[in-house]
Scaffold this motif. Structure first.
Motif: not given
Length: 539
Positions: A96-97, A418-420, A475-480, A522-525
């Protein structure tokens, strides 16, 4: 009334944001692409007919493969309690992430000409740059959706129905076909449709793993706009894709209603605890084999990336990480790695803020108010689910390239895109949590003197915080992880990690791409750990 006015003040900017950054660009695409001559030109072209047919066929194939892998897992999770179940369920959250470009890189390292399986078999397995790689990668992402949705409903099936059928002589497959399967069908249909939509709108996977021969509509739009500069064909393809995706999304939302009603069943079946003697039986071996396959299937692309980032010519080294932060080895960015990481985080946090506020405003007003035009607001808020990153990128090029809306190349436009893209998933998580908060709690708080807004702030928001947190993490995971829309509208100084990885892959610098992907991993983790800690379901 003060609180309602407050929520209107919050809701109206949210709707204005969607009108400006989603509906206006979409309207411009429809203006150019919704013409008989443009659509006829696309449909009469054998290449584009092949692309449309392949997009639908690969989505069907991906859905069937996903169900094939996911349904046995749903059965195990619903029926049995076994050692390692909690760990296995946690691992299912990983896809998912994880950004799709990193998984694509993992597949290249596993199935490429110098990949692990090529070395193991002594020959090219013929998976990379074919439809097989696309189906496998889509199954990687989506089979946890099937496992979680179907097992969640399966463990809520009232055992009395099966007991009654057994008393009438139904056994084995006949019992499953006539009693269990009909009651499971809402979850199977909803998860299958969601998988189909994700596969239909997928971009990075077909772009990197499919090649020119296996382009999807999403890739064809990207190629028409960025490579061929053919906006008319790109707009016509976008109209065709939107027509199909909105239809599929409508069917998914209808099936989701049935699934949500079925999931309200509160009778939870206690899973059968497997003892040691059961684990050495045929059933136990089957569970162990499935668990191993899941671990290998999910973790092997990620481990391949990590291994590749620390090896060079068969020896362990950190050379690729050193090169990553040496500007002399980053000539292809127009930026450098530190700025790419910084911009990725900046876009991610800004997206979290905007997507969460918009999701909260729309979810709360939709669930708690009975306003005129509520149905229309619900529809307008849901439609972005059926769009894609490439269509949004195309719309932004057309809408924001000249005054008074000259935003193309601006970092603010990247945040808006990214927000949309992320907000529908935040809306889903927030709505799901708010729906679980009983209205009687809010009424009790108000009977003690709390205002509507104070009752929300002190009672409802803390109780729904898990869903809000999951929505923010998603939201953060989808943006990065976002690549398609960002690539179409960014300037080199706003390079993100995913664009850096894509450019490294394009220049076949796999070691540097892997090192950058590990940073992204690492960020996604961190997001994975947060979601697991909340224990909230997203779908």
């Amino acid at each position: 009334m003060l609180s309602r006015r407050f929520w209107l003040v919050v809701l109206l900017p949210a709707l204005a944001f969607l009108l400006l950054f989603f509906y206006y660009p979409i309207a411009l695409i429809l203006k150019d692409g919704l013409s008989i001559s443009a659509i006829s030109s696309v449909l009469s072209n054998p290449y584009y007919r092949h692309v449309i047919a392949f997009t639908i066929l690969q989505a069907i194939g991906s859905t069937l493969l996903t169900l094939l892998i996911g349904l046995p897992g749903a059965y195990l999770f619903a029926k049995y309690d076994f050692p390692g179940k909690r760990t296995l369920k946690a691992v299912l959250t990983v896809p998912f992430v994880m950004p799709s470009i990193m998984v694509a890189l993992g597949f290249i390292l596993l199935f490429g000409r110098e990949g692990f399986f090529t070395s193991l078999l002594g020959r090219n397995p013929g998976i990379l740059y074919s439809w097989k790689a696309i189906l496998l990668a889509h199954a990687f992402y989506n089979f946890p959706v099937v496992v979680r949705m179907v097992s969640s409903l399966w463990e809520r099936i009232n055992p009395h129905y099966e007991e009654a059928a057994m008393s009438l002589g139904a056994r084995g497959f006949r019992l499953f076909r006539t009693v269990t399967l009909p009651m499971l069908s809402p979850a199977i249909i909803a998860s299958a449709l969601l998988t189909f939509i994700f596969s239909f709108l997928s971009f990075s996977i077909p772009l990197i793993l499919g090649g020119y021969r296996y382009s999807t509509i999403e890739v064809a739009i990207f190629t028409s706009i960025i490579t061929l500069l053919d906006f008319r064909t790109g707009a016509a393809l976008a109209v065709i894709q939107m027509t199909l995706s909105f239809t599929f999304m409508y069917l998914y939302l209808k099936s989701l209603d049935r699934y949500s009603k079925a999931e309200e069943q509160r009778i939870l079946r206690e899973p059968k605890r497997l003892k040691l003697k059961d684990m050495v039986s045929l059933k136990g071996l089957g569970i162990a084999l499935y668990s191993i396959i899941v671990f290998v299937f999910i973790l092997s692309p990620l481990l391949a990336v990590v291994y590749d980032s620390v090896t060079w010519n068969g020896k362990f080294t950190l050379e690729f990480y050193r090169r990553l932060f040496d500007s002399s080895y980053n000539p292809i960015f127009g930026s450098d790695s530190l700025h790419a990481i910084a911009w990725t985080f900046a876009f991610g946090f800004a997206t979290v803020l905007l997507a969460t506020l918009i999701a909260l405003a729309i979810a709360y007003s939709s669930l708690r108010w009975d306003l005129p035009g509520k149905t229309l607001v619900d529809v307008l808020a849901t439609l972005p689910l059926g769009s894609s990153a490439i269509i949004i990128g195309l719309g932004y090029i057309k809408a924001f390239h000249r005054p008074p809306l000259l935003l193309l190349g601006s970092p603010y436009l990247i945040v808006a895109a990214h927000t949309v893209i992320a907000y529908p998933f935040a809306l889903r998580a927030v709505s799901s949590s708010l729906r679980k908060v009983k209205a009687s709690l809010r009424e009790a708080a108000m009977s003690l003197g709390a205002t509507d807004f104070k009752a929300f702030l002190k009672v409802e928001l803390p109780l729904a915080f898990g869903g809000v947190l999951v929505g923010a993490v998603f939201s953060f995971a989808m943006s990065i992880a976002e690549l398609g829309a960002t690539y179409m509208i960014y300037q080199p100084e706003y390079t993100t990690i995913t664009i850096a990885i894509y450019r490294y892959l394009g220049s076949r610098q796999f070691g540097s791409a892997s090192a950058m992907a590990v940073i992204l991993m690492l960020v996604s983790l961190a997001g994975f750990l947060l979601i697991e800690r909340t224990g909230e379901e997203v779908w």
